[in-house]
Design a protein around this motif. Structure first.
Motif, mmCIF file in Angstrom:
data_model
loop_
_atom_site.group_PDB
_atom_site.id
_atom_site.type_symbol
_atom_site.label_atom_id
_atom_site.label_comp_id
_atom_site.label_asym_id
_atom_site.label_seq_id
_atom_site.Cartn_x
_atom_site.Cartn_y
_atom_site.Cartn_z
ATOM 1 N N VAL A 56 -13.991 -2.810 -57.961
ATOM 2 C CA VAL A 56 -15.159 -1.956 -57.715
ATOM 3 C C VAL A 56 -14.743 -0.489 -57.579
ATOM 4 O O VAL A 56 -13.555 -0.156 -57.486
ATOM 5 C CB VAL A 56 -15.895 -2.399 -56.436
ATOM 6 N N SER A 57 -15.745 0.376 -57.567
ATOM 7 C CA SER A 57 -15.501 1.803 -57.386
ATOM 8 C C SER A 57 -15.083 2.079 -55.949
ATOM 9 O O SER A 57 -15.340 1.265 -55.044
ATOM 10 C CB SER A 57 -16.771 2.585 -57.708
ATOM 11 N N PRO A 58 -14.440 3.226 -55.666
ATOM 12 C CA PRO A 58 -14.048 3.555 -54.291
ATOM 13 C C PRO A 58 -15.244 3.575 -53.341
ATOM 14 O O PRO A 58 -15.115 3.149 -52.179
ATOM 15 C CB PRO A 58 -13.419 4.945 -54.426
ATOM 16 N N ARG A 59 -16.404 4.064 -53.802
ATOM 17 C CA ARG A 59 -17.583 4.087 -52.932
ATOM 18 C C ARG A 59 -17.997 2.672 -52.567
ATOM 19 O O ARG A 59 -18.291 2.373 -51.398
ATOM 20 C CB ARG A 59 -18.727 4.810 -53.627
ATOM 21 N N ALA A 60 -18.008 1.775 -53.574
ATOM 22 C CA ALA A 60 -18.380 0.386 -53.292
ATOM 23 C C ALA A 60 -17.343 -0.279 -52.398
ATOM 24 O O ALA A 60 -17.688 -1.089 -51.521
ATOM 25 C CB ALA A 60 -18.522 -0.385 -54.599
ATOM 26 N N ALA A 61 -16.069 0.060 -52.574
ATOM 27 C CA ALA A 61 -15.028 -0.515 -51.726
ATOM 28 C C ALA A 61 -15.209 -0.083 -50.281
ATOM 29 O O ALA A 61 -15.002 -0.874 -49.342
ATOM 30 C CB ALA A 61 -13.652 -0.089 -52.233
ATOM 31 N N THR A 62 -15.620 1.168 -50.059
ATOM 32 C CA THR A 62 -15.848 1.663 -48.697
ATOM 33 C C THR A 62 -16.993 0.919 -48.048
ATOM 34 O O THR A 62 -16.959 0.615 -46.842
ATOM 35 C CB THR A 62 -16.151 3.175 -48.740
ATOM 36 N N GLU A 63 -18.009 0.597 -48.833
ATOM 37 C CA GLU A 63 -19.157 -0.124 -48.293
ATOM 38 C C GLU A 63 -18.815 -1.571 -47.982
ATOM 39 O O GLU A 63 -19.375 -2.167 -47.059
ATOM 40 C CB GLU A 63 -20.318 -0.079 -49.296
ATOM 41 N N ASN A 89 -11.195 -11.410 -51.380
ATOM 42 C CA ASN A 89 -11.990 -11.889 -50.236
ATOM 43 C C ASN A 89 -12.455 -10.715 -49.366
ATOM 44 O O ASN A 89 -12.430 -10.783 -48.133
ATOM 45 C CB ASN A 89 -11.195 -12.895 -49.400
ATOM 46 N N GLY A 90 -12.810 -9.610 -50.013
ATOM 47 C CA GLY A 90 -13.371 -8.458 -49.308
ATOM 48 C C GLY A 90 -12.359 -7.493 -48.757
ATOM 49 O O GLY A 90 -12.725 -6.427 -48.246
ATOM 50 N N ALA A 91 -11.044 -7.794 -48.827
ATOM 51 C CA ALA A 91 -10.012 -6.907 -48.288
ATOM 52 C C ALA A 91 -9.318 -6.172 -49.429
ATOM 53 O O ALA A 91 -9.081 -6.756 -50.498
ATOM 54 C CB ALA A 91 -8.987 -7.714 -47.505
ATOM 55 N N PRO A 92 -8.993 -4.896 -49.223
ATOM 56 C CA PRO A 92 -8.331 -4.140 -50.290
ATOM 57 C C PRO A 92 -6.943 -4.704 -50.599
ATOM 58 O O PRO A 92 -6.152 -4.951 -49.692
ATOM 59 C CB PRO A 92 -8.246 -2.720 -49.731
ATOM 60 N N ALA A 93 -6.677 -4.930 -51.915
ATOM 61 C CA ALA A 93 -5.393 -5.491 -52.330
ATOM 62 C C ALA A 93 -4.664 -4.599 -53.334
ATOM 63 O O ALA A 93 -3.482 -4.837 -53.616
ATOM 64 C CB ALA A 93 -5.600 -6.879 -52.935
ATOM 65 N N GLY A 94 -5.356 -3.605 -53.861
ATOM 66 C CA GLY A 94 -4.691 -2.732 -54.832
ATOM 67 C C GLY A 94 -5.608 -1.625 -55.327
ATOM 68 O O GLY A 94 -6.832 -1.684 -55.158
ATOM 69 N N ILE A 95 -4.990 -0.616 -55.893
ATOM 70 C CA ILE A 95 -5.727 0.522 -56.451
ATOM 71 C C ILE A 95 -5.219 0.761 -57.876
ATOM 72 O O ILE A 95 -4.004 0.771 -58.120
ATOM 73 C CB ILE A 95 -5.516 1.802 -55.606
ATOM 74 N N SER A 103 -15.545 -2.811 -47.459
ATOM 75 C CA SER A 103 -14.320 -3.035 -46.702
ATOM 76 C C SER A 103 -13.935 -1.752 -45.975
ATOM 77 O O SER A 103 -14.523 -0.696 -46.193
ATOM 78 C CB SER A 103 -13.192 -3.473 -47.645
ATOM 79 N N ILE A 104 -12.935 -1.874 -45.138
ATOM 80 C CA ILE A 104 -12.431 -0.709 -44.412
ATOM 81 C C ILE A 104 -11.153 -0.246 -45.092
ATOM 82 O O ILE A 104 -10.161 -0.982 -45.159
ATOM 83 C CB ILE A 104 -12.146 -1.053 -42.935
ATOM 84 N N LEU A 105 -11.185 0.983 -45.628
ATOM 85 C CA LEU A 105 -10.002 1.558 -46.259
ATOM 86 C C LEU A 105 -9.251 2.412 -45.248
ATOM 87 O O LEU A 105 -9.850 3.205 -44.512
ATOM 88 C CB LEU A 105 -10.408 2.420 -47.464
ATOM 89 N N LEU A 106 -7.947 2.255 -45.200
ATOM 90 C CA LEU A 106 -7.124 3.040 -44.291
ATOM 91 C C LEU A 106 -7.073 4.501 -44.751
ATOM 92 O O LEU A 106 -7.249 4.803 -45.934
ATOM 93 C CB LEU A 106 -5.710 2.459 -44.243
ATOM 94 N N PRO A 107 -6.821 5.421 -43.827
ATOM 95 C CA PRO A 107 -6.786 6.856 -44.195
ATOM 96 C C PRO A 107 -5.820 7.160 -45.331
ATOM 97 O O PRO A 107 -6.119 7.969 -46.211
ATOM 98 C CB PRO A 107 -6.367 7.536 -42.893
#
Length: 733
Positions: free
Chosen positions: A511-518, A546-552, A520-524
Motif C-alpha cells: 500500500v501507499s505510505p498514507r494507507a500504511a499510516t492508517e 498481517n497489518g505490521a510493516p515488513a518492508g519499504i 499500522s504504526i510506522l516508527l519515526p
C-alpha cells in the motif's frame, strides 16, 4: 475555387533530374482546365495537382508526356516503357496513361529507373558523338564538306532538344534550357561555328547524363529503404507454416521469423526471445532484446532465436512504408529558401536572354566592334546563364538532409521544418517517456525484520497478474533476481491505497505510505526513510504482513541513459533546455537537478502551451519535445514540435518532426543536421553563381568560348548535386 470542391491528385513523373524540368511541367499543367495549382518535386519524382470541376487526369498525362516525360497517377502500375532521365530531354515516347481512380492515393516509392546507359538519352549522346567523329574524319578527307557534315552531326543532337523547346513554349514555358541551347546552337551555325556548336551540343548531352546519374543517386538514398523488406514471410495457419508474399500479410496474421531473417511486417512478439538489430530502421547501433509483448519493426533483422510475431500493420502501413511516404511528402513541401529561389528563377532566365542580346548587340552598334565576335560571346552568355544549377542548389540539399535524417531515425515533415530547426534557442522537454525511460524501476528495498529478497518476493506475489506499471516494475525486479514468487490467493485491489492478498495463509498488503499510516504504526525512522525517498522524486510502497510493516520499496522512472549527454550537446550548441511536466515538483526536481535544467511542474496541457507562448514572447525559438498526445497543445504552439519515440503512430503522425528511437541526444543531432543542410545550401549557391561569374568574365574577355560555357551550367549542376549528397555520409553525424 471553393475549398469544398477542390481535390488533390498525385502523379509519378519519370525522366526529371533538374529544376528546369519541374518549372516546365508546373507551367504546362497549370494552364489546363480545372487545375488550381501544380507542384513538382524533382527529388521525389512527383507532380501534385490541386484541381476542381472540369479536371481530367488524361489531359495531365498527355500534357506532361508531350514535354518528353513518363507520367502516370501515383496509384497506377508502373508503365512498361521507360523514360530516359534527362534535362536535355531526349525521353522515351510514352502514350497517354489510361484513366484511373484519381483519389489522393498514398505516396509510394517510385520504381527504380533503368541504368543510365540503357536510356534513350545515352543512345542519343553516343550517336551524336559518333556523328561528330565521322564529321571530323570526313572534313579531313573532303575539306569543302566540313560545314555540312558538322551541321548534320549537330542536327542529330539538336533536333530533339529543339522539338522539346517548341513543345514547352506551346505549353506556356518559353524560357527553358532547351530554348537557350537551341538559340545558342543556331546562332553559332549562323556565324560559321558549326563545328563548335556540334561539340557544345555533345558536351551538353554528356553533362545532362551526369546530372541524371547524380539525381538518381539522390532519389535512391531514401527509396533504398524499401529494399530492406523481405519479399516473403512464413505465415502460420492451422498449426503449420507456409511461405507467402510479404505484401499480402494483414493485421492479426501470425508469422514465424527464423534466426537471421528480416522481419516482414510490424508486429508484436507472441513467443520467443531474441536480440533484434533495428539499425536499418532506427539507426540504433546495439541490438535490442525482444520478448513476448514487445514491438518489432518491418525490415529489422532477427538474431539468434526464432520469434512468433502477430502482424499489426499491413505492408502499405508498416514503419518503412510510412517513413518513405513521410520523407517523400516532406520533399514535396518546399522550404522558404527553395520557394525564393524558384520565384527568382522565373525572372532570371528571361533576364539571361536579355543579357545575351545586349552582349551581342551593344558593342557592335555603339562601339563599332566586330559583329561575329560579340555575337559569339552573346551566345556563350546564354549557355552560362542557364538557371539549373542555381535552382537545384536548395532542393538537392533539402532532399539529401531529409533522407539522411530518415536513415538515422530523425523524421522531419518538410524542408521548412528542416530549415527552421537551425534557429532553435530553447528546447522544452516533457519528463515522462522523454527525458525518462517512461517506465518505473525498483531503486531501493528496505527490509523491516526481513531480507530484501523476502520483501520483493512477497510484493511480487500480490502484484502477480497486474498490468499496472508499478506492478510490472516489481515483477521485473523479482525476475532479474531470480526469486521464486509464492502463489497468492484472494487478491483484491484496494481503491486509492494498493493491493492485498493471502500468501501461505498470511495476509499481505502492498500500500501507499498514507494507507500504511492508517493501517499500522510506522516508527519515526521509517517515516523519515519514506520522506527521504519521496524527496528524491521516488514512488514509495509499504509492505504489510498481517497489518505490521515488513518492508519499504521505492520506485522511480529513471533518466534515459543519454539524457545528460543530450542536454550537454544542446548546451554546447548554444541552446538552453527546460522541462514541462504535469508531475509533482519533487519528482520533477529529482530529474531536472542532475541535468542542470529548469523544471516547470504540476502543469496541465494548457499550462504547457501557455509557457511555450511566454517563451516565444521573449524572442525564443522553441522546440517542444514530447509524446505527441498529452503534449499536443504545446507541440502545436511551439515553433517546431517533435514527437519522441514511443508509439510508431505518434512518432509518424504527430508534430512537425519525430525521433524514432527515443534518444534525447537525437534532438541535438536534428538541429546539427539542419545547420549542416543550410551550410550546404550556401555552398551550393556559391558554386552555382561563382562558376557563372567566372565564365561570364572569361567569355566577355574572349578567354573562353561556347563549349567551356557549358561547364558553367551542367558542370555546376553536377557539382551542386554531388555536394548535397555529402549530407548522406555517416561521417557527418
Amino acid at each position: 475555387m471553393s475549398q469544398a470542391s477542390s481535390a488533390t491528385t498525385r502523379f509519378r513523373v519519370e525522366g526529371m533530374d533538374c529544376a528546369s524540368c519541374a518549372l516546365k511541367i508546373e507551367t504546362a499543367v497549370r494552364r489546363l482546365p480545372g487545375v488550381a495549382a501544380a507542384s513538382v518535386s524533382v527529388q521525389a519524382g512527383t507532380l501534385i495537382v490541386e484541381h476542381g470541376q472540369g479536371f481530367e487526369a488524361d489531359r495531365v498525362t498527355r500534357q506532361v508526356a508531350g514535354l518528353g516525360y513518363g507520367v502516370r497517377p501515383a496509384n497506377a502500375a508502373s508503365p512498361t516503357t521507360q523514360a530516359a532521365p534527362c534535362c536535355a530531354h531526349a525521353h522515351a515516347d510514352h502514350a497517354p496513361a489510361p484513366p484511373h481512380d484519381h483519389s489522393h492515393a498514398p505516396a509510394a516509392v517510385a520504381p527504380a529507373a533503368a541504368p543510365w546507359w540503357r536510356s534513350r538519352k545515352a543512345r542519343q549522346a553516343v550517336i551524336c558523338g559518333l556523328a561528330i567523329v565521322l564529321a571530323w574524319m570526313s572534313g579531313r578527307i573532303w575539306p569543302a564538306s566540313d560545314l555540312w557534315v558538322f551541321l548534320a552531326a549537330l542536327l542529330v543532337g539538336l533536333l530533339p532538344i529543339a522539338r522539346r523547346a517548341l513543345a514547352a513554349a506551346r505549353a506556356g514555358a518559353p524560357f527553358t534550357i532547351e530554348t537557350l541551347m537551341t538559340i545558342a546552337a543556331v546562332g553559332a551555325v549562323a556565324i560559321g561555328a558549326a563545328e563548335e556548336a556540334a561539340a557544345v551540343v555533345f558536351l551538353f548531352l554528356i553533362g545532362e547524363i551526369l546530372e541524371g546519374v547524380a539525381a538518381s543517386r539522390a532519389r535512391a538514398s531514401i527509396a533504398g529503404l524499401t529494399a530492406l523488406l523481405p519479399k516473403t514471410a512464413l505465415l502460420q495457419e492451422d498449426g503449420s507454416a507456409r511461405e507467402v508474399p510479404a505484401e499480402t500479410l494483414i493485421p492479426g496474421a501470425v508469422i514465424l521469423v527464423r534466426p537471421g531473417d528480416r522481419i516482414a511486417a510490424d508486429g508484436l512478439v507472441l513467443e520467443g526471445e531474441s536480440a533484434v538489430d533495428e539499425a536499418p530502421v532506427t539507426g540504433e547501433s546495439m541490438p535490442k532484446l525482444k520478448a513476448p509483448g514487445d514491438t518489432v519493426f518491418a525490415g529489422t533483422i532477427n538474431g539468434e532465436a526464432g520469434l512468433k510475431v502477430e502482424v499489426t500493420a499491413a505492408a502499405a502501413d508498416n514503419t518503412i512504408a510510412r517513413i518513405v511516404k513521410l520523407v517523400e511528402e516532406a520533399q514535396e513541401s518546399k522550404a522558404p529558401t527553395e520557394r525564393f529561389i524558384d520565384k527568382f528563377s522565373r525572372y532570371y532566365t528571361p533576364l539571361v536572354l536579355v543579357a545575351g542580346a545586349l552582349v551581342a548587340l551593344v558593342p557592335p552598334l555603339v562601339y563599332g566592334q566586330a559583329w561575329g565576335d560579340w555575337t559569339y560571346r552573346g551566345l556563350a552568355v546564354l549557355l552560362i546563364g542557364c538557371p539549373c544549377a542555381l535552382v537545384i542548389s536548395t532542393p538537392a540539399a533539402i532532399a539529401a538532409g531529409l533522407a539522411a535524417g530518415a536513415r538515422r531515425g530523425l523524421l522531419m515533415k518538410g524542408g521548412a521544418v528542416l530549415e527552421r530547426l537551425r534557429q532553435a534557442t530553447l528546447v522544452a522537454f516533457d519528463k515522462t517517456g522523454t527525458l525518462t525511460e517512461g517506465r518505473p524501476v525498483v531503486t531501493d528495498i528496505v527490509g523491516l525484520g526481513r531480507t530484501d529478497d523476502d520483501v520483493l518476493a512477497l510484493a511480487a506475489a500480490v502484484e502477480t497478474g497486474s498490468s499496472h506499471p508499478l506492478a510490472t516494475a516489481i515483477l521485473s525486479a523479482a525476475g532479474e533476481r531470480g526469486l521464486a514468487v509464492p502463489p497468492v490467493f484472494s487478491v483484491k485491489a484496494i481503491p486509492g491505497q494498493g493491493v492485498a492478498g493471502v500468501v501461505d495463509g498470511v495476509g499481505i498488503a502492498l500500500v501507499s505510505p498514507r494507507a500504511a499510516t492508517e493501517r499500522s504504526i510506522l516508527l519515526p525512522e521509517q517515516v523519515a526513510r519514506i520522506a527521504a525517498f519521496s524527496d528524491d522524486g521516488k514512488t514509495v510502497a509499504v509492505l504489510l504482513i498481517n497489518g505490521a510493516p515488513a518492508g519499504i520499496l521505492a520506485l522511480r522512472d529513471g533518466l534515459r541513459s543519454d539524457a545528460e549527454q543530450g542536454i550537454r550537446a544542446l548546451r554546447d550548441m548554444g541552446i538552453s533546455a527546460a522541462m514541462l511536466t504535469g508531475d509533482n515538483p519533487r519528482a520533477a526536481a529529482a530529474i531536472a537537478a542532475p541535468l542542470g535544467i529548469e523544471a516547470h511542474a504540476g502543469l496541465l496541457p494548457q499550462d504547457k502551451q501557455r509557457q511555450v507562448l511566454a517563451w516565444q514572447s521573449e524572442g525564443q525559438v522553441v522546440l517542444k519535445v514530447g509524446d505527441g498526445i498529452n503534449d499536443a497543445p504545446a507541440l502545436a504552439a511551439a515553433d517546431i514540435g517533435i514527437a519522441m519515440g514511443g508509439g510508431t503512430d505518434v512518432a509518424l503522425e504527430t508534430a512537425d518532426a519525430a525521433i524514432l528511437h527515443g534518444r534525447v541526444a537525437d534532438v541535438a543531432r536534428m538541429v546539427r543536421l539542419s545547420r549542416q543542410v543550410m551550410q550546404n545550401i550556401a555552398q551550393n549557391i556559391a558554386i552555382a553563381l561563382g562558376l557563372k561569374a567566372i565564365f561570364l568574365v572569361t567569355t566577355i574577355a574572349s578567354i573562353t568560348g561556347l563549349w567551356p560555357a557549358i561547364l558553367a551550367d551542367t558542370g555546376a549542376t553536377v557539382l551542386v548535386t554531388l555536394n548535397a549528397l555529402r549530407l548522406l555520409s555517416p561521417r557527418l553525424d
